[in-house]
Design a protein around this motif. Structure first.
Motif, PDB file in Angstrom:
ATOM      1  N   ARG A 191       0.819  -1.198   0.000  1.00 10.31           N
ATOM      2  CA  ARG A 191       0.000   0.000   0.000  1.00 10.31           C
ATOM      3  C   ARG A 191       0.859   1.257   0.000  1.00 10.31           C
ATOM      4  N   SER A 192       2.084   1.129   0.483  1.00 17.90           N
ATOM      5  CA  SER A 192       2.944   2.311   0.528  1.00 17.90           C
ATOM      6  C   SER A 192       3.423   2.738  -0.844  1.00 17.90           C
ATOM      7  N   THR A 215       1.757   3.821  -3.239  1.00 19.42           N
ATOM      8  CA  THR A 215       0.990   4.899  -3.838  1.00 19.42           C
ATOM      9  C   THR A 215       1.208   6.227  -3.131  1.00 19.42           C
ATOM     10  N   PRO A 231       0.423   9.121   2.140  1.00 20.65           N
ATOM     11  CA  PRO A 231      -0.868   9.058   2.813  1.00 20.65           C
ATOM     12  C   PRO A 231      -1.459   7.657   2.883  1.00 20.65           C
ATOM     13  N   LEU A 232      -0.981   6.736   2.033  1.00 17.00           N
ATOM     14  CA  LEU A 232      -1.569   5.411   1.989  1.00 17.00           C
ATOM     15  C   LEU A 232      -0.730   4.393   2.726  1.00 17.00           C
ATOM     16  N   SER A 233       0.350   4.788   3.319  1.00 21.18           N
ATOM     17  CA  SER A 233       1.287   3.846   3.909  1.00 21.18           C
ATOM     18  C   SER A 233       0.773   3.305   5.237  1.00 21.18           C
ATOM     19  N   GLY A 235      -7.889  -2.314   3.617  1.00 16.67           N
ATOM     20  CA  GLY A 235      -7.060  -1.242   3.087  1.00 16.67           C
ATOM     21  C   GLY A 235      -6.595  -1.460   1.664  1.00 16.67           C
ATOM     22  N   ASN A 243      -7.191  -1.937  -2.600  1.00 13.39           N
ATOM     23  CA  ASN A 243      -8.024  -1.197  -3.547  1.00 13.39           C
ATOM     24  C   ASN A 243      -9.337  -1.904  -3.862  1.00 13.39           C
ATOM     25  N   LYS A 287     -11.682   1.449  -1.229  1.00 12.96           N
ATOM     26  CA  LYS A 287     -10.757   2.571  -1.066  1.00 12.96           C
ATOM     27  C   LYS A 287      -9.432   2.065  -0.529  1.00 12.96           C
ATOM     28  N   GLY A 320      -5.993   2.351   1.363  1.00 10.52           N
ATOM     29  CA  GLY A 320      -5.514   3.168   2.477  1.00 10.52           C
ATOM     30  C   GLY A 320      -5.626   2.469   3.807  1.00 10.52           C
ATOM     31  N   SER A 321      -6.331   3.094   4.736  1.00 12.45           N
ATOM     32  CA  SER A 321      -6.376   2.585   6.099  1.00 12.45           C
ATOM     33  C   SER A 321      -7.570   1.667   6.317  1.00 12.45           C
ATOM     34  N   ASP A 349     -11.336   7.161   7.134  1.00  7.19           N
ATOM     35  CA  ASP A 349      -9.975   7.618   7.463  1.00  7.19           C
ATOM     36  C   ASP A 349      -9.969   8.164   8.883  1.00  7.19           C
TER      37      ASP A 349
END
Length: 789
Positions: free
Chosen positions: A22-23, A25, A28-30, A392, A394, A398, A400-401, A773
């Motif tokens: 995830r990191s 991208t 903010p997505l890490s 988290g 895709n 979404k 991310g977290s 988020d």
């Protein structure tokens, strides 16, 4: 699959490296810094191999399609055969041996003359009526004609209608409410694949002509005895079957004897970059369906409806049945039901709106379900996305977290998720759908290593009890409930919910994301292969890594399936590891040299043979499986499929997937794999028999709802977590509409009329943090707890 770590590690069972991806991208997505070490996570035994179930002897791998044993009319008395069909061989003596070929036989009206068997006319020609055998053959021919006329009517018309009538009566007595259609209806969910006016039942097997919605036609190719059924008067006719070894939809599926050989329809309703790369290549900046929806703006509906209409068509479903497969796993998003236009405020104080295209895909989901019914394919309906994201990745909606069962909004998102599961369970438990949708995956791939095992299991128990309160318990009452293993392996779930009613564990074994480059060749002799077949280390590794664990779980837990696997022994392929906001691939995490694996047109015959052997070994080891996925779309940059290891359809066309999945049987044994055979016998309660629904207290010890604690939330703060209030009208899913109107009930989308509790909604006056988020959000001071009831 997308930032695709799409499954648990097959050998080491370490936490998903896909989380680390995830990191790729951007900051903010890490989430990589929060990942536990492998030693801190549950560590079940490695998935190792066996040949899975043994309903066929291993020697059958060398047989031709017509050599396999098939069920016949003699399997039941008085022709009350679920197994019997006019398309299957009749009892011995009704036809000469030469006619026992793939169905329909030469007596079938659906085959063009060129496909019918020629009769040998080389006997000497004296007067036929003077020969004793003439009268014997005449009697036999008359019997054949009678069977050819009567049996199709009985098995495709009379018996299905008897079944449907019985089901409808049962539904009424169980409180299904008003069976008439209500509310808005989707269109063209019919099983006949046509919205055009028809007034007669039609059916056909290999070589028959199918007319599609638009009036165009195609030829149905099924060399395995499968046949389709289209019945405008009763679009819920369940008489079709995909092949001769699989029960028709209106016949009983026997766990341990019948086997899931299926494919996923990934990328159709949940848009993953590597499956539908063109949508992302044409909308630079999109990394998931959330951002894609925002970028498409006022073109969102037009673009997605065009995708729903073209990516998977009726011909795809017909091809799946014709490939010897018998199930599909259909991933769907929660926004097929609805989405929320206010899920809290972001760090700037702006209201967060879920950007998804709500409700539109439901019409198309119904259409796919109708096609599945038409071709006799059972469906595992998989709820692939959860509010707030359960992993988290895709493909959760979404990137991310994780905000599902974790963090400040974890409980509120879980409350909302239960409503979506309830709505789907009510729809699929209706008698019109229960024979098609025989499995329900409630949560796809929750990332247990971050969420926590107790938290996931508490949700599973709550959801299970809710669903069974709708369906009732025991075989035939609603679907098998499928629980994903959270990337911890099936062994970690032994004994969970012991005594429950029809619950299976779902695992997703992939070598592609185990942290290794995995570039070892497949175009060399396979380890342990006495025939000198290709495959290198991969076929035997699949057998030894997966088979024993799958079979052991069938004894220790119950029904165990592989809801996903692929030919991807490495993470090569366009956007397999995600896509960046710049439109570039997310990067190959585990090594260079992927160009060869993206360019299938350069593969040698030995490479294709090696991949096929890997696929066969994987199928044999897993026993009950769904390949991920049926189709990969073309990249706009090359006009070709650039993740070919993941496309069953392309592999079938180009020769690296088996034309007959039965050839997988015995593969692991032939390689000398470590076997842990399962004899196909489940305990009665595991499959809805005696004792089903009586859960042992020890199996749920410590599992409360809501759970006593969530990850990242101090125990003392649990009572203050924001929640939703149950004061809203529950969403229902509309039934399909048909033209012409059928003569049977279409249902109203809601099975249990006594289930009338309200749905959850936001509490007026509460300032919720962003539900997608909220990892670093503060718990609201007041106003976010429901009133005592």
């Amino acid at each position: 699959m997308g930032t695709k770590w799409r499954g648990h590690v097959s050998v080491s069972q370490s936490p998903s490296p896909r989380a680390a991806s995830r990191s790729n991208t951007g900051p903010p997505l890490s989430l990589s810094s929060s990942l536990p070490s492998p030693s801190s996570s549950p560590s079940p035994s490695p998935l190792s191999s066996s040949r899975g179930f043994r309903s066929f002897p291993s020697s059958m791998a060398a047989l031709s399609p017509s050599d396999y044993p098939r069920q016949s009319l003699v399997d039941s008395s008085a022709y009350d055969t679920p197994r019997g069909s006019q398309y299957l061989p009749p009892p011995a003596g009704l036809l000469p041996d030469r006619s026992l070929t793939s169905t329909p036989r030469d007596s079938s009206p659906f085959l063009p003359p060129a496909n019918k068997e020629p009769y040998d006319d080389s006997y000497s020609r004296r007067s036929l009526y003077k020969r004793p055998w003439f009268w014997l053959l005449s009697a036999a021919a008359l019997a054949v004609v009678v069977l050819a006329v009567i049996l199709p009517v009985y098995f495709v018309v009379i018996k299905p209608n008897q079944h449907n009538s019985t089901s409808s009566n049962a539904a009424t007595s169980s409180g299904s409410g008003n069976p008439a259609s209500s509310g808005n209806s989707g269109s063209n969910g019919n099983g006949n694949g046509s919205g055009k006016t028809q007034n007669a039942l039609t059916t056909g097997g290999d070589g028959s002509t199918v007319t599609k919605d638009d009036g165009t036609t195609f030829t149905y190719k099924n060399p395995f005895g499968g046949y389709w059924v289209s019945d405008p008067a009763d679009p819920f006719n369940n008489g079709a079957r995909p092949n001769s070894w699989t029960p028709a939809l209106n016949e009983t599926w026997t766990w341990g004897q019948d086997h899931i050989w299926g494919v996923n329809l990934g990328g159709l309703f949940v848009l993953e970059p590597f499956i539908v790369p063109n949508l992302y290549e044409q909308n630079v900046g999109a990394v998931d369906e959330w951002t894609l929806s925002i970028l498409l703006g006022d073109k969102l509906q037009e673009t997605l409806e065009d995708h729903y209409n073209t990516f998977i068509t009726e011909e795809d479903i017909a091809q799946i049945a014709g490939a010897g497969l018998n199930w599909i796993r259909l991933p769907i998003p929660f926004w097929a039901i609805n989405k929320w236009d206010d899920v809290g405020v972001d760090s700037t104080g702006a209201t967060v709106v879920e950007p998804f295209l709500a409700k539109t895909c439901w019409t198309y989901i119904l259409r796919v379900l109708g096609w599945a019914r038409k071709y006799g394919l059972r469906v595992n309906l998989d709820l692939h996305t959860m509010p707030g994201s359960q992993n988290g990745y895709n493909h959760s909606g979404k990137l991310g977290s994780i905000n599902w069962m974790k963090g400040v909004m974890g409980l509120a998102n879980a409350q909302r998720s239960l409503d979506y599961i309830r709505t789907i369970a009510e729809f699929i438990s209706q008698p019109e759908w229960r024979n098609v949708i025989q499995m329900f995956g409630m949560v796809n791939e929750p990332y247990l290593h971050e969420i926590g095992q107790n938290e996931v299991q508490s949700f599973y128990l709550q959801a299970y009890e809710m669903v069974r309160s709708i369906t009732g318990t025991g075989e035939g009452n609603g679907p098998m409930i499928s629980l994903h293993d959270g990337f911890t392996g099936p062994a970690n779930w032994a004994g969970f919910l012991a005594g429950s009613d029809r619950v299976n564990i779902d695992t997703h074994p992939y070598f592609a994301f185990n942290g290794n480059a995995n570039r070892e060749p497949v175009n060399v002799t396979a380890d342990g292969d006495p025939t000198g077949g290709m495959g290198g280390k991969w076929p035997l590794q699949a057998c030894n890594s997966w088979g024993a664990t799958m079979n052991n779980s069938r004894s220790a837990f119950g029904v165990t399936i592989a809801g996903e696997f692929s030919n991807g022994m490495n993470d090569c392929g366009l956007f397999i590891d995600g896509i960046t906001p710049s439109g570039a691939a997310g990067g190959t995490n585990y090594g260079p040299g992927c160009d060869y694996w993206e360019d299938w047109q350069s593969w040698s015959d030995d490479t294709k043979a090696g991949l096929k052997n890997f696929a066969l070994a994987s199928m044999d080891a897993l026993g009950d499986w769904f390949f991920w996925t049926w189709k990969i779309g073309n990249s706009t940059s090359t006009g070709t499929v650039r993740a070919p290891l993941w496309s069953y359809q392309l592999g079938l066309e180009q020769g690296w997937m088996p034309a007959d999945p039965r050839t997988a049987l015995g593969k692991c044994e032939s390689l000398g794999a470590n076997l842990a055979p399962f004899d196909g016998t489940y305990q009665s309660w595991m499959t809805g028999g005696a004792g089903a629904g009586t859960i042992a207290p020890s199996a749920t010890q410590g599992l409360a709802w809501p759970p006593a604690q969530l990850t990242d939330i101090p125990a003392a703060s649990m009572a203050s977590l924001p929640q939703y209030t149950a004061t809203a009208t529950i969403a229902t899913l509309p039934p399909p509409s048909f033209s012409p109107s059928p003569t049977v009930s279409v249902g109203n989308g809601w099975f249990d009329a006594n289930d009338n509790a309200p749905a959850v909604t936001a509490i007026a006056g509460c300032t919720y943090p962003d539900a997608w988020d909220a990892e670093d959000a503060q718990i609201p001071v007041s106003g976010c707890l429901p009133a005592a009831r």
